[in-house]
Design an enzyme around this catalytic site. Structure first.
Site, short mmCIF file in Angstrom:
data_model
loop_
_atom_site.label_atom_id
_atom_site.label_comp_id
_atom_site.label_asym_id
_atom_site.label_seq_id
_atom_site.Cartn_x
_atom_site.Cartn_y
_atom_site.Cartn_z
N ARG A 108 0.85 -1.20 0.00
CA ARG A 108 0.00 0.00 0.00
C ARG A 108 0.88 1.25 0.00
NH1 ARG A 108 -5.20 1.42 -1.21
NH2 ARG A 108 -6.29 2.54 0.44
N THR A 409 -8.93 0.39 -10.15
CA THR A 409 -8.26 -0.78 -9.62
C THR A 409 -8.34 -1.97 -10.57
OG1 THR A 409 -8.94 -0.03 -7.44
CG2 THR A 409 -8.08 -2.23 -7.53
N THR A 427 -3.79 -0.96 -7.60
CA THR A 427 -4.60 0.21 -7.97
C THR A 427 -3.76 1.47 -8.02
OG1 THR A 427 -6.61 1.41 -7.32
CG2 THR A 427 -5.18 0.74 -5.55
N GLU A 448 -3.88 7.77 -3.98
CA GLU A 448 -4.35 6.86 -2.93
C GLU A 448 -4.64 7.55 -1.60
OE1 GLU A 448 -5.82 3.41 -3.31
OE2 GLU A 448 -4.07 3.65 -4.59
N ASP A 451 -7.95 8.10 -0.01
CA ASP A 451 -8.69 7.05 0.71
C ASP A 451 -8.73 7.33 2.22
OD1 ASP A 451 -9.52 5.58 -1.43
OD2 ASP A 451 -8.19 3.87 -1.10
N SER A 475 -7.89 0.66 2.99
CA SER A 475 -8.32 0.16 1.68
C SER A 475 -9.51 -0.76 1.85
CB SER A 475 -7.16 -0.61 1.04
OG SER A 475 -7.59 -1.28 -0.13
N SER A 476 -10.18 -1.03 0.73
CA SER A 476 -11.22 -2.06 0.70
C SER A 476 -10.79 -3.27 -0.11
CB SER A 476 -12.49 -1.50 0.09
OG SER A 476 -12.94 -0.41 0.83
N GLY A 496 -13.25 -1.91 -7.44
CA GLY A 496 -14.55 -1.30 -7.19
C GLY A 496 -14.63 -0.49 -5.92
N GLY A 497 -13.50 0.04 -5.42
CA GLY A 497 -13.55 0.83 -4.19
C GLY A 497 -14.17 0.02 -3.08
N1 GLU Z 1 -8.42 2.89 -3.46
C1 GLU Z 1 -9.44 1.89 -3.26
C2 GLU Z 1 -9.10 0.98 -2.11
O1 GLU Z 1 -7.96 0.77 -1.82
C3 GLU Z 1 -9.64 1.07 -4.46
C4 GLU Z 1 -10.11 1.92 -5.58
C5 GLU Z 1 -11.16 1.30 -6.39
O2 GLU Z 1 -11.21 0.07 -6.52
O3 GLU Z 1 -11.95 2.06 -6.95
O4 GLU Z 1 -9.98 0.46 -1.49
#
Ligand code: GLU
Length: 598
Positions: A108, A409, A427, A448, A451, A475-476, A496-497
């Site tokens: 990360r 991502t 990502t 990043e 986030d 992160s997700s 997908g965030g």
């Molecule tokens: N930055 C997001 C995360 O780490 C992922 C971004 C995305 O998938 O749109 O959760």
């Protein structure tokens, strides 16, 4: 639709424009690429046919899953540059067949040493920046971890040098690949921010416009950067010439004197320094581990919330005795479980969450305490409050918590003939990152650090995801490996965030609870309840399940065209693979196996 079959360079009509990818020189026939492939000898699933082909070629030539994953990832840096690349970060989960263990790399991005809690507060008025202003700035850029991840993975677990694994991607960047509708659209969606920087304009807005579908996109600067790294080692990006270029871009954004289109915000410089890059460290946290029925589920620990939220929701689902005979009940519990686990994630999970708290959140006891609120006949009012860590009853803590979304991502899944598996999500955050291509280097920088929460979302409680010195944003990303009776069963992940968490969970629900095949589970329409008033759903989900779920009190927000772009591999009893990619989302993905089943 993607163009396929592809050696990297076919036009829409199928005419060969450029010589076949050198990855295949002497490497046998090009693999069959589609959303599903079954067979033996190893498997690759990514969002992109060229990357999948490169990964399969590495496997065919005797490389292992890590080698193939890194070569495919480097190729995605070329063909999916708006989702991922060496300007970003990610999480690499590895199953070692010989040791029968799961290990992870936390690559990360980390914030500057000087980063304060007020990082995204405008000193002029004390208010948080608009998201777009924060994104397209130097402030949003964290030290990229992707290249360090590739190096560490290949050194620890691979059999090939990183230098050799960068070569196929460098060739794709040099020779080019055909622009498809997704690639073009991602540029069109970013035309205003991309148009502000000469370096980005030159690469992605030729003549001031997104490139035409079917035209050949080349990136010689990135090819040179990959070859420079191959010659000089990854130090060149952390301490050498590329590091200097990254820092210069962050501190003096290469704003064009002749921008294409208007941008409503000032473009602010960031404070990332050469010493931040030089001090970047990978982490190797233990994976999260939980069980669901006879499955053991491994995921990513902090700073991702993915492994924790997926585990907690699965544990909640397990309390409900779900079966495929009652789909409405299964979906009702799915939506309630994710709302509850997002409330807990938002309150308790950040880069520094103590591991005893992580353990508690993914325990069966906690799931029982949370599940006791679910009414089988009536949906909870959202948002639900987080649970109280100091109370074993059903009492929730006070409410609070935002919802997040995003669609960037990329994810890849690779398995080799020895049984090793890589599940890797990486990502640059938003599609297009912070919109700045590092001049002369051919890659986009991440955004990043957006986030982080810009202000406390949990007041009066503490917010675990505020900026701080050297801190990594929550992160997700949820790269997930599932074992059954101690043997690999399924590996999966998605972009997908924050919807990554619900997409991974929903594919597991479809496959394991609802008894769908993996390709069906991937294709099925998706919905995401992240503890907000309305469920985000794809139109087909709302049409099919909306009436029965609305009758239980669920509410739907406006439809979203699609959620996620997953990849997965299932392991069959006799050493075979079912490699699975999206049949339609994000222009469809590409799965392949080394020896297709007849
Ligand atoms: N930055 C997001 C995360 O780490 C992922 C971004 C995305 O998938 O749109 O959760």
């Amino acid at each position: 639709m993607r163009i396929r079959p592809v050696l990297g360079v076919l036009t829409l009509s199928g005419a060969l424009l450029v010589a076949p990818s050198p990855a295949f020189a002497g490497g046998g026939p090009a693999p069959a690429l589609g959303p599903t492939a079954t067979g033996y000898g190893g498997a690759v699933s990514t969002v992109d046919p060229t990357a999948t082909a490169v990964g399969i070629d590495v496997l065919r030539r005797g490389g292992n899953a890590v080698d193939a994953a890194v070569a495919a990832a480097a190729t995605l840096g070329v063909t999916e540059p708006f989702s991922a690349g060496i300007g970003g970060g990610g999480f690499f989960v590895y199953y070692d067949a010989r040791k029968r263990s799961v290990q992870t790399i936390d690559g990360r991005e980390s914030g500057p040493a000087t980063m304060k809690e007020s990082h995204f507060i405008d000193p002029a008025d004390g208010l948080p920046y608009d998201f777009a202003e924060a994104r397209v700035s130097g402030l949003s850029v964290g030290t990229p971890g992707t290249l360090a991840t590739w190096e560490s993975a290949t050194k620890k677990w691979g059999t090939r040098s990183l230098a050799s694994l960068l070569q196929p991607a460098a060739k794709v960047a040099d020779r080019g690949f055909p622009v498809d509708a997704t690639f073009r659209q991602q540029i069109a969606d970013n035309a205003a921010p991309f148009g502000q920087f000469d370096s980005t304009k030159a690469l992605y807005l030729p003549g001031g416009q997104p490139p035409a579908v079917g035209s050949i996109q080349r990136n010689p600067d990135l090819a040179d950067t990959y070859r420079l790294i191959a010659r000089q080692g990854t130090g060149v990006l952390y301490r050498g010439a590329v590091a200097r270029d990254i820092v210069r871009t962050v501190q003096n954004p290469p704003v064009s004197s002749t921008p294409a289109g208007a941008w409503a915000y000032p473009i602010r410089p960031g404070t990332l320094t050469l010493s931040d890059l030089a001090r970047y460290d990978l982490r190797h946290p233990a994976p999260t581990r939980s069980t669901f029925r006879d499955l053991t589920v491994y995921g990513m620990n902090t700073p991702s919330s993915g492994g924790i939220a997926v585990s907690e929701a699965l544990n909640i689902l397990e309390t409900a005795g779900l079966s495929k005979s009652d789909v409405t009940k299964a979906l009702h519990y799915y939506l309630e479980a994710t709302a509850l686990s997002f409330a807990d994630r938002n309150r308790y999970v950040g880069a520094y969450t103590p591991q005893p708290v992580v353990k508690k959140l993914i325990s069966d006891e906690w799931a029982k305490q949370r599940a006791c609120q679910i009414n089988p006949a009536k949906a909870l009012t959202k948002p639900v409050p987080p649970g109280n860590l100091n109370d074993s009853g059903c009492t929730p803590a006070k409410a609070g918590g935002p919802t997040e979304q995003g669609q960037s991502t990329t994810n890849l899944t690779v398995a080799d003939r020895w049984g090793n598996i890589v599940e890797y999500t990486f990502t640059i955050e938003q599609t297009g990152g912070n919109a700045m291509v590092v001049p002369g280097r051919g890659f986009l920088l991440n955004n990043e650090l957006t986030d982080f929460n810009f202000t406390n979302t949990q007041a009066p409680a503490a917010d675990p995801n505020l900026p701080g010195p050297n801190k990594r944003p929550r992160s997700s990303m949820s790269p997930t490996i599932v074992l059954k009776d101690g043997k690999p069963f399924l590996a999966l992940g998605s972009p997908g965030g924050a919807t990554i968490i619900t997409t991974v969970l929903q594919i597991l629900l479809n496959r394991v609870v609802l008894g769908q095949s993996l390709p069906q589970a991937m294709a099925a329409p998706r919905a995401s309840q992240r503890n907000s008033a309305g469920i985000q759903a794809e139109p087909a989900f709302r049409t099919t399940y909306g009436p029965s779920l609305t009758a239980l009190g669920h509410t739907f927000a406006a439809d979203v065209p699609e959620l996620g772009a997953a990849t997965a591999i299932e392991f069959t009893k006799h050493g075979g693979f079912i490699a699975s990619a999206e049949p339609a989302r994000r222009g469809s993905g590409a799965a392949a196996v080394v020896h297709p089943a007849r």
